[in-house]
Design an enzyme around this catalytic site. Structure first.
Site, short mmCIF file in Angstrom:
data_model
loop_
_atom_site.label_atom_id
_atom_site.label_comp_id
_atom_site.label_asym_id
_atom_site.label_seq_id
_atom_site.Cartn_x
_atom_site.Cartn_y
_atom_site.Cartn_z
N CYS A 17 132.68 17.29 -111.52
CA CYS A 17 131.42 17.31 -111.37
C CYS A 17 130.90 18.57 -110.87
O CYS A 17 131.78 19.09 -110.11
CB CYS A 17 130.99 16.12 -110.52
N CYS A 51 140.31 11.67 -107.72
CA CYS A 51 139.45 10.93 -107.44
C CYS A 51 139.50 9.44 -107.42
O CYS A 51 138.52 8.58 -107.12
CB CYS A 51 138.50 11.07 -108.97
N CYS A 104 131.31 19.48 -106.77
CA CYS A 104 132.45 19.33 -106.61
C CYS A 104 133.54 20.22 -107.14
O CYS A 104 134.48 20.11 -106.87
CB CYS A 104 132.95 17.92 -106.85
N CYS A 161 131.65 7.95 -103.79
CA CYS A 161 130.86 8.49 -105.15
C CYS A 161 131.58 8.57 -106.46
O CYS A 161 131.30 8.08 -107.34
CB CYS A 161 130.58 9.92 -104.82
N CYS A 162 133.06 9.06 -106.20
CA CYS A 162 133.88 8.90 -107.39
C CYS A 162 134.14 7.63 -108.02
O CYS A 162 134.00 7.04 -109.19
CB CYS A 162 134.91 9.38 -107.02
#
EC number: 1.8.4.10
Length: 241
Positions: free
Chosen positions: A209, A237, A212, A126-127
């Site tokens: 984010c 990340c 997170c 996702c990162c």
């Protein structure tokens, strides 16, 4: 009844205020040297307080260093609001980089929107989609890029130098406030009235984010709220791998 005793913005004493004046002069010289050495230096601002300090210096000295930020699509409202606020304050235009929409859709369709909670690999993917790939596009053509990383922030940054060679992009990489303390950063903010994310007033010492990041308790490590479900040794990340 229990109340959440959260992290608060540090109180800056007179000694720190005085010390940050000399550190500011060093920071100004570092940034001026980078701007002189490189034709296409770019600063990756996460809009964190450290990055706002560097932005303030770049704007105040009118240095030819492009500032960009990553709009991941999962930022807090408070973080997103800082983009136009920064542009208005300094009379500059931030280059806003967004992830590829198709890659985001594919990830969410295949794994689920919040699949990053399930494993480190899914979180890192996702990162990669929301942060690393947009950053890679942002520094195409650059000969140097800058970050707001500090040694004091985490165990993974204890050996952070001022200048590195980024082998992934084959360009120079700089961490101009690598040797600043948290108190130094907040002393500069107070001295120059730097705009900062409203989440700092809500017990967030480190902001990523929205899903997170969470508030941190008083006395906890300042990055304890980042990817809090993971081991501290995995809490990066990948931008600075």
């Amino acid at each position: 009844m229990s109340f959440f005793q959260g992290w608060v913005i540090p109180q800056v004493d007179d000694a720190t205020r005085q010390n940050v004046l000399s550190k500011t002069a060093v920071l100004e010289q570092r940034l001026q040297d980078i701007a002189q050495r490189f034709d296409e230096a770019r600063f990756a601002s996460s809009l964190a307080v450290e990055d706002m300090v560097i932005t303030d210096v770049i704007a105040r000295l009118q240095l030819p260093i492009q500032i960009f930020t990553l709009q991941t699509g999962r930022l807090n409202v408070e973080t997103s609001a800082l983009i136009p606020q920064t542009e208005q304050r300094y009379g500059i235009a931030l280059k806003v980089m967004e992830p590829v929409a198709e890659a985001v859709s594919e990830y969410e369709h295949t794994h689920g929107r919040d699949a990053f909670y399930e494993s480190v690999d899914l979180r890192r993917e996702c990162c990669r989609i929301r942060k690393i790939e947009p950053l890679n596009r942002a520094i195409v053509g650059a000969d140097a890029w800058l970050t707001g990383q500090r040694r004091e922030q985490s165990a993974t940054r204890e050996e952070l130098p001022l200048e590195q060679h980024d082998a992934n992009h084959n360009i120079a990489k700089f961490n101009p406030i690598f040797d600043w303390t948290e108190l130094d950063v907040w002393a500069y903010v107070a001295a120059y009235d730097v705009p900062v994310n409203d989440l700092y007033h809500q017990h967030y010492p480190s902001i990523g984010c929205e899903p997170c990041t969470k508030p941190v308790r008083l006395g906890e490590d300042i990055r304890a709220g980042r990817w809090w479900w993971e081991n501290k040794d995995t809490k990066e990340c990948g931008l600075h791998k």
